[in-house]
Design an enzyme around this catalytic site. Sequence first.
Site, PDB file in Angstrom:
ATOM      1  CG  ASN A   9      -1.726   1.209   1.421  1.00  0.00           C
ATOM      2  OD1 ASN A   9      -1.746   2.076   0.541  1.00  0.00           O
ATOM      3  ND2 ASN A   9      -2.413   1.315   2.543  1.00  0.00           N
ATOM      4  CD1 TRP A  10       3.302   0.899  -2.907  1.00  0.00           C
ATOM      5  CD2 TRP A  10       3.386   2.059  -4.822  1.00  0.00           C
ATOM      6  NE1 TRP A  10       3.925   0.115  -3.847  1.00  0.00           N
ATOM      7  CE2 TRP A  10       3.982   0.804  -5.035  1.00  0.00           C
ATOM      8  CE3 TRP A  10       3.311   2.955  -5.898  1.00  0.00           C
ATOM      9  CZ2 TRP A  10       4.514   0.430  -6.268  1.00  0.00           C
ATOM     10  CZ3 TRP A  10       3.835   2.587  -7.132  1.00  0.00           C
ATOM     11  CH2 TRP A  10       4.436   1.332  -7.305  1.00  0.00           C
ATOM     12  CE  LYS A  11      -0.144   3.113   4.836  1.00  0.00           C
ATOM     13  NZ  LYS A  11      -0.037   3.178   6.290  1.00  0.00           N
ATOM     14  CG  HIS A  94      -5.760   1.707   5.510  1.00  0.00           C
ATOM     15  ND1 HIS A  94      -5.278   2.639   6.393  1.00  0.00           N
ATOM     16  CD2 HIS A  94      -4.741   0.847   5.255  1.00  0.00           C
ATOM     17  CE1 HIS A  94      -4.000   2.358   6.650  1.00  0.00           C
ATOM     18  NE2 HIS A  94      -3.651   1.283   5.981  1.00  0.00           N
ATOM     19  CD  GLU A  96      -2.860   5.334   6.980  1.00  0.00           C
ATOM     20  OE1 GLU A  96      -2.893   5.384   5.741  1.00  0.00           O
ATOM     21  OE2 GLU A  96      -1.905   4.827   7.610  1.00  0.00           O
ATOM     22  CD  GLU A 166      -3.120  -2.472   7.443  1.00  0.00           C
ATOM     23  OE1 GLU A 166      -2.070  -2.724   6.837  1.00  0.00           O
ATOM     24  OE2 GLU A 166      -3.726  -1.395   7.314  1.00  0.00           O
ATOM     25  N   GLY A 172       2.879   2.372  10.811  1.00  0.00           N
ATOM     26  CA  GLY A 172       3.797   3.490  10.629  1.00  0.00           C
ATOM     27  C   GLY A 172       4.536   3.888  11.898  1.00  0.00           C
ATOM     28  CB  SER A 212       5.780  -1.632  11.795  1.00  0.00           C
ATOM     29  OG  SER A 212       5.319  -0.311  12.074  1.00  0.00           O
TER      30      SER A 212
END
Length: 248
Positions: A9-11, A94, A96, A166, A172, A212
């Site tokens: 997931n490159w965000k 997700h 976020e 997650e 992160g 992570s």
Amino acid sequence: MRKRFVAGNWKMHMNIAEAEALASAIVERTKGTDFRVLVAPPFTALHTVSKIVAGSHVELGAQNMAAAEKGAHTGEISPLMLADIGVSSVILGHSERRHDYGESDSLINSKVVLALSHGFEVILCVGETLEERDTGKAERVVGTQLESGLAGVSEDLLARVVVAYEPVWAIGTGRTATPEDADAIHAHIRRAIGDMYSSAAAESLVIQYGGSVKPDNASGLLGKENIDGALVGGASLKAEDFAAIVNA
Ligand code: 13P
């Protein structure tokens, strides 16, 4: 037999030139793997990356999707647009999106149902916050996210759902769940799917761990019985690290 599955997931990273270089390097460095490999670039680079991974073993994912097909939805991306570009999987729920953009369980469920109806695979993310973990609520929170996220999804359609566990506190932060702690929640997710569907559905569900994941902790995590893959953020931005996780 569940197929191992590592997704990047490159965000909100990578301009078009960087995305092009990263995708090419990932295709090259993960050749010959037995795992499924997927990259989810930002929307602005999806079309470019689509052309690079076409015909290769690397699959294309999107990081989000609108809950509607078309119309007055400023700033949103439709499932029709994603299909047009060659996306096969969509990451939904997700943390976020849940925490920073206020996506509710019911909105996520609408997206899950719509994505499945358009033939996409869904990577449904679930996970508890640190406070929820510290107060013993992790299993309950994850169970609720699963039940509401999958409301109205038949067992047939569940075959196109991957769950990504997650824990929010591990994303992160450099802080990873231990393989034992992660495996315990994965086992709980599998049991919950068994209760909601069937033991066959539970047995075939692919469950990724995210938070992570790095080259040096991937094999410990992926060595656990209920951990079938990884959803990788930061370490997916370097082809060398991402490939090391795929080859773990
Ligand atoms: P990190 O690997 O950077 O912790 O991100 C995990 C994640 O959120 C993947 O979706």
